[in-house]
Design an enzyme around this catalytic site. Structure first.
Site, PDB file in Angstrom:
ATOM      1  N   SER A   1      -0.481   0.359  -6.376  1.00 20.65           N
ATOM      2  CA  SER A   1      -0.430   1.836  -6.431  1.00 20.65           C
ATOM      3  C   SER A   1      -1.644   2.414  -7.160  1.00 20.65           C
ATOM      4  O   SER A   1      -2.201   3.433  -6.738  1.00 20.65           O
ATOM      5  CB  SER A   1       0.869   2.318  -7.076  1.00 20.65           C
ATOM      6  OG  SER A   1       1.129   1.658  -8.294  1.00 20.65           O
TER       7      SER A   1
ATOM      8  N   HIS B   1       5.958  -4.599  -4.298  1.00 20.48           N
ATOM      9  CA  HIS B   1       5.519  -3.746  -5.424  1.00 20.48           C
ATOM     10  C   HIS B   1       6.736  -2.944  -5.912  1.00 20.48           C
ATOM     11  O   HIS B   1       7.764  -3.538  -6.238  1.00 20.48           O
ATOM     12  CB  HIS B   1       4.344  -2.887  -4.932  1.00 20.48           C
ATOM     13  CG  HIS B   1       3.580  -2.160  -5.995  1.00 20.48           C
ATOM     14  ND1 HIS B   1       3.608  -2.500  -7.319  1.00 20.48           N
ATOM     15  CD2 HIS B   1       2.741  -1.069  -5.923  1.00 20.48           C
ATOM     16  CE1 HIS B   1       2.827  -1.679  -8.014  1.00 20.48           C
ATOM     17  NE2 HIS B   1       2.298  -0.784  -7.193  1.00 20.48           N
TER      18      HIS B   1
ATOM     19  N   HIS C   1       4.788 -12.503 -10.672  1.00 22.11           N
ATOM     20  CA  HIS C   1       3.776 -11.451 -10.865  1.00 22.11           C
ATOM     21  C   HIS C   1       2.408 -12.002 -10.502  1.00 22.11           C
ATOM     22  O   HIS C   1       2.143 -13.190 -10.688  1.00 22.11           O
ATOM     23  CB  HIS C   1       3.770 -10.951 -12.316  1.00 22.11           C
ATOM     24  CG  HIS C   1       3.160  -9.595 -12.446  1.00 22.11           C
ATOM     25  ND1 HIS C   1       1.813  -9.403 -12.593  1.00 22.11           N
ATOM     26  CD2 HIS C   1       3.717  -8.348 -12.408  1.00 22.11           C
ATOM     27  CE1 HIS C   1       1.566  -8.101 -12.666  1.00 22.11           C
ATOM     28  NE2 HIS C   1       2.703  -7.441 -12.551  1.00 22.11           N
TER      29      HIS C   1
ATOM     30  N   ARG D   1       8.004  -5.115 -20.319  1.00 19.90           N
ATOM     31  CA  ARG D   1       8.769  -3.960 -19.817  1.00 19.90           C
ATOM     32  C   ARG D   1      10.199  -4.389 -19.506  1.00 19.90           C
ATOM     33  O   ARG D   1      11.139  -3.615 -19.656  1.00 19.90           O
ATOM     34  CB  ARG D   1       8.080  -3.380 -18.570  1.00 19.90           C
ATOM     35  CG  ARG D   1       6.652  -2.895 -18.843  1.00 19.90           C
ATOM     36  CD  ARG D   1       5.943  -2.495 -17.562  1.00 19.90           C
ATOM     37  NE  ARG D   1       5.781  -3.603 -16.643  1.00 19.90           N
ATOM     38  CZ  ARG D   1       5.246  -3.515 -15.432  1.00 19.90           C
ATOM     39  NH1 ARG D   1       4.820  -2.339 -14.982  1.00 19.90           N
ATOM     40  NH2 ARG D   1       5.115  -4.570 -14.649  1.00 19.90           N
TER      41      ARG D   1
ATOM     42  N   ASP E   1      10.927  -4.783 -12.638  1.00 16.80           N
ATOM     43  CA  ASP E   1      11.954  -4.367 -11.674  1.00 16.80           C
ATOM     44  C   ASP E   1      13.255  -5.156 -11.796  1.00 16.80           C
ATOM     45  O   ASP E   1      14.277  -4.743 -11.243  1.00 16.80           O
ATOM     46  CB  ASP E   1      11.407  -4.508 -10.246  1.00 16.80           C
ATOM     47  CG  ASP E   1      10.205  -3.619 -10.038  1.00 16.80           C
ATOM     48  OD1 ASP E   1      10.251  -2.463 -10.472  1.00 16.80           O
ATOM     49  OD2 ASP E   1       9.210  -4.089  -9.459  1.00 16.80           O
TER      50      ASP E   1
HETATM   51  N1  NMX Z   1      10.652 -15.730  -5.273  1.00 18.18           N
HETATM   52  C1  NMX Z   1      10.307 -16.692  -4.379  1.00 18.18           C
HETATM   53  N2  NMX Z   1       9.047 -17.099  -4.182  1.00 18.18           N
HETATM   54  C2  NMX Z   1       8.091 -16.519  -4.931  1.00 18.18           C
HETATM   55  C3  NMX Z   1       8.378 -15.556  -5.895  1.00 18.18           C
HETATM   56  C4  NMX Z   1       9.731 -15.149  -6.049  1.00 18.18           C
HETATM   57  N3  NMX Z   1      10.082 -14.187  -6.901  1.00 18.18           N
HETATM   58  N4  NMX Z   1       7.219 -15.188  -6.487  1.00 18.18           N
HETATM   59  C5  NMX Z   1       6.240 -15.878  -5.898  1.00 18.18           C
HETATM   60  N5  NMX Z   1       6.753 -16.699  -4.946  1.00 18.18           N
HETATM   61  C6  NMX Z   1       6.045 -17.546  -4.021  1.00 18.18           C
HETATM   62  C7  NMX Z   1       5.107 -16.706  -3.160  1.00 18.18           C
HETATM   63  O1  NMX Z   1       5.829 -16.051  -2.114  1.00 18.18           O
HETATM   64  C8  NMX Z   1       4.109 -17.749  -2.702  1.00 18.18           C
HETATM   65  O2  NMX Z   1       4.726 -18.510  -1.683  1.00 18.18           O
HETATM   66  P1  NMX Z   1       3.889 -18.987  -0.395  1.00 18.18           P
HETATM   67  O3  NMX Z   1       2.744 -19.798  -0.934  1.00 18.18           O
HETATM   68  O4  NMX Z   1       4.878 -19.765   0.384  1.00 18.18           O
HETATM   69  O5  NMX Z   1       3.424 -17.740   0.301  1.00 18.18           O
HETATM   70  C9  NMX Z   1       3.974 -18.629  -3.937  1.00 18.18           C
HETATM   71  O6  NMX Z   1       5.172 -18.425  -4.710  1.00 18.18           O
HETATM   72  C10 NMX Z   1       2.785 -18.311  -4.808  1.00 18.18           C
HETATM   73  O7  NMX Z   1       2.833 -16.939  -5.157  1.00 18.18           O
HETATM   74  P2  NMX Z   1       2.270 -16.444  -6.573  1.00 18.18           P
HETATM   75  O8  NMX Z   1       0.812 -16.735  -6.595  1.00 18.18           O
HETATM   76  O9  NMX Z   1       3.110 -16.975  -7.666  1.00 18.18           O
HETATM   77  O10 NMX Z   1       2.549 -14.875  -6.513  1.00 18.18           O
HETATM   78  P3  NMX Z   1       1.646 -13.717  -5.915  1.00 18.18           P
HETATM   79  O11 NMX Z   1       0.632 -13.333  -6.932  1.00 18.18           O
HETATM   80  O12 NMX Z   1       1.130 -14.055  -4.571  1.00 18.18           O
HETATM   81  O13 NMX Z   1       2.713 -12.560  -5.728  1.00 18.18           O
HETATM   82  C11 NMX Z   1       4.555 -11.194  -6.317  1.00 18.18           C
HETATM   83  C12 NMX Z   1       3.250 -11.821  -6.798  1.00 18.18           C
HETATM   84  C13 NMX Z   1       5.018 -10.193  -7.357  1.00 18.18           C
HETATM   85  C14 NMX Z   1       4.269 -10.409  -5.011  1.00 18.18           C
HETATM   86  C15 NMX Z   1       5.595 -12.296  -6.079  1.00 18.18           C
HETATM   87  O14 NMX Z   1       5.866 -12.956  -7.282  1.00 18.18           O
HETATM   88  C16 NMX Z   1       6.892 -11.788  -5.462  1.00 18.18           C
HETATM   89  O15 NMX Z   1       6.977 -11.668  -4.242  1.00 18.18           O
HETATM   90  N6  NMX Z   1       7.912 -11.445  -6.317  1.00 18.18           N
HETATM   91  C17 NMX Z   1       9.150 -10.854  -5.840  1.00 18.18           C
HETATM   92  C18 NMX Z   1       8.942  -9.389  -5.534  1.00 18.18           C
HETATM   93  C19 NMX Z   1       8.804  -8.566  -6.796  1.00 18.18           C
HETATM   94  O16 NMX Z   1       9.547  -8.719  -7.743  1.00 18.18           O
HETATM   95  N7  NMX Z   1       7.815  -7.646  -6.815  1.00 18.18           N
HETATM   96  C20 NMX Z   1       7.649  -6.703  -7.936  1.00 18.18           C
HETATM   97  C21 NMX Z   1       6.368  -6.920  -8.737  1.00 18.18           C
HETATM   98  C22 NMX Z   1       6.295  -5.912  -9.861  1.00 18.18           C
HETATM   99  N8  NMX Z   1       6.089  -4.568  -9.368  1.00 18.18           N
HETATM  100  O17 NMX Z   1       6.798  -3.655  -9.687  1.00 18.18           O
HETATM  101  O18 NMX Z   1       5.152  -4.305  -8.598  1.00 18.18           O
HETATM  102  C1  MLT Z   2       2.978  -2.786 -11.628  1.00 14.04           C
HETATM  103  O1  MLT Z   2       3.603  -2.242 -12.545  1.00 14.04           O
HETATM  104  O2  MLT Z   2       2.100  -2.182 -11.005  1.00 14.04           O
HETATM  105  C2  MLT Z   2       3.391  -4.150 -11.197  1.00 14.04           C
HETATM  106  O3  MLT Z   2       3.814  -4.924 -12.266  1.00 14.04           O
HETATM  107  C3  MLT Z   2       2.442  -4.840 -10.275  1.00 14.04           C
HETATM  108  C4  MLT Z   2       1.113  -5.267 -10.807  1.00 14.04           C
HETATM  109  O4  MLT Z   2       0.757  -5.083 -11.960  1.00 14.04           O
HETATM  110  O5  MLT Z   2       0.366  -5.877  -9.992  1.00 14.04           O
END
Ligand code: NMX
Ligand code: MLT
Length: 441
Positions: free
Chosen positions: A241, A271, A318, A327, A373
């Protein structure tokens, strides 16, 4: 208002001069190397942006101008009788740089009250949408409808001198932040409360008035909103964002257009939409297991099932953080203080015990710990806000504080159009064979 603007200008002039000197002396110094894998994998770890409002440390979490969330809970001014920080104070801290006094915070509350008028056509635009439209879609469309009010856009069309961009941006940012609670509350009351709208209360602070317009008069909910609006406000510049707002703003799109872009990013499930996904996931788990308070063993099985279906566990992981998000901890402390016996809140805490070992065991998840979240929804449900589709709008109202303060800095520092270089896989293959060069090497 004039005083805030003057202080902002004075501060940005100082920092602008420092940057000029710094680039003159050190502009060619390298701050890192880029690996091919980073180019393909979401640019993780590439430092490519400046955002003055906050800085994220992988282990310590977010610091706003050097202050952690627990520090801000102590040091920022509060409402009378309250114990949570007022988000107005955080905004001033992010915008100008020093801890504000109570008088300064009260003054900003009044400034935002005076600027909070939302023109009728914005409500008419919302009303024209099918009621089933997702609240985030309604929110973005309403922000776009508000764009008619942009001073930047009007002044630019009339021929705006480059040196005055910052001021029109500043005025738009203030107006937009002032108006967002009314717009968001309107969407909520229209969608979930039979269109019975609540007029603003000019005696309340920005977050307290937002709670009031949503229809929640409980002092506990108002305190939650103050905390919520503070902790969701900013997470340095690279999150989707903030980055989207900055990127679109770099084309000199006005703050309304830029912020709407950021909110479209926040609406994604990886996100900000994760806050609704978390509570939906917990509700579904309780429904399937036919219990209000699943055991850790039951949660463990449910998490494994989620993963086996090729889904992520919402609220965990994350891109930058490598520890429990402060948070999340701040919200857990709020829960312990106000509602320790609430079964949904207890479930969030049990999920916190069950999930990290499972994610660790996958061997690929870089951060198995909860993010912001994972907790927010359970606190909202406690006070009766069960309409989880709306939660990301709350996040968005808060996020305006950080990304718009940052946008003011972008214009004050005259940051240029953002335009990184992209490449093709064909070029990569030729580069690996030594047949072509990659520009910038
Ligand atoms: N559950 C299952 N698998 C996960 C999760 C999770 N919570 N987090 C990461 N992985 C997987 C990810 O999908 C990836 O798998 P693949 O190689 O098969 O594609 C692998 O672990 C490596 O990912 P990372 O490098 O650890 O994470 P990345 O930096 O790519 O993504 C998020 C970060 C936040 C997108 C990821 O952790 C996620 O999808 N979390 C769940 C959604 C979430 O809670 N998002 C909110 C973030 C905060 N916000 O408000 O923005
Ligand atoms: C945020 O608050 O924007 C989320 O934790 C995602 C991020 O920092 O990448």
């Amino acid at each position: 208002m004039g005083e805030i603007k003057d202080r902002f200008k004075a501060e940005t002039d100082i920092v602008g001069a420092e940057i000029k000197q710094l680039l003159k002396e050190h502009g060619t110094k390298k701050i890192g190397e880029v690996q091919l894998s980073q180019v393909y994998q979401g640019m993780r770890g590439i430092t490519g942006l400046v955002s003055e409002t906050s800085l994220l440390d992988a282990n310590d979490g977010i610091r706003f101008r050097g202050y952690s969330i627990p520090e801000l809970q102590v040091k920022l001014p509060k409402s009378e009788g309250g114990s949570e920080p007022l988000p107005e104070g955080l905004f001033l801290l992010m915008l100008i740089g020093g801890l504000p006094t109570s008088d300064e915070v009260q003054n900003l509350t009044s400034v935002w009250q005076r600027r909070s008028h939302v023109p009728n056509h914005v409500f008419a635009t919302i009303e024209a949408l099918p009621i089933a439209t997702h609240p985030m879609t309604q929110f973005v469309i309403a922000i776009m409808a508000l764009q008619t009010e942009s001073q930047f856009s009007r002044k630019y069309a009339g021929g705006l001198n480059k040196k005055d961009y910052w001021e029109a941006t500043f005025d738009d940012a203030m107006d937009l932040i002032a108006r967002l609670p009314r717009v968001a509350a309107y969407i909520y009351r229209r969608k979930y409360k039979n269109g019975e709208h609540i007029q603003p209360n000019g005696l309340l602070d920005w977050a307290g008035n937002f709670a009031h317009m949503l229809g929640y008069e409980d002092e506990g909910f108002m305190e939650l909103m103050r905390l919520y609006m503070t902790i969701h406000a900013d997470h340095e510049g690279g999150n989707v964002s903030a980055h989207a707002t900055h990127l679109v703003g770099s084309a000199l799109s006005d703050p309304y257009l830029s912020f709407a872009a950021g909110m479209n990013g926040l609406a994604g499930p990886l996100h900000g939409l994760a806050n609704q996904e978390v509570i939906k996931w917990i509700f579904e788990m309780r429904e399937e297991l036919k219990t209000e308070l699943p055991t850790k063993e039951q949660i463990t099985e449910y998490v494994k099932k989620t993963l086996s279906e090729g889904k992520v566990v919402p609220g965990y992981g994350h891109a930058v953080l490598r520890k429990t998000d402060p948070r999340f901890t701040a919200q857990m402390e709020f829960g312990k203080k106000h509602m320790p016996e609430d079964p949904l809140v207890q479930t969030v805490w049990n999920v916190y015990e069950a999930v990290p070992p499972i994610l660790k065991s996958l061997g690929k998840v870089k951060n198995p710990w909860p993010n912001v979240d994972a907790h927010s929804g359970a606190l909202l449900v406690h006070y009766g806000m069960v309409e989880y589709d709306f939660y990301t709008v709350l996040f968005g109202v808060s996020r305006s504080l950080g990304v718009l303060a940052s946008l003011c800095w972008d214009r004050a520092l005259s940051f240029p159009l953002e335009r990184p270089k992209s490449i093709t896989t064909d070029l990569v293959k030729k580069w690996l064979k030594g047949e072509e060069e990659i520009w910038g090497e």
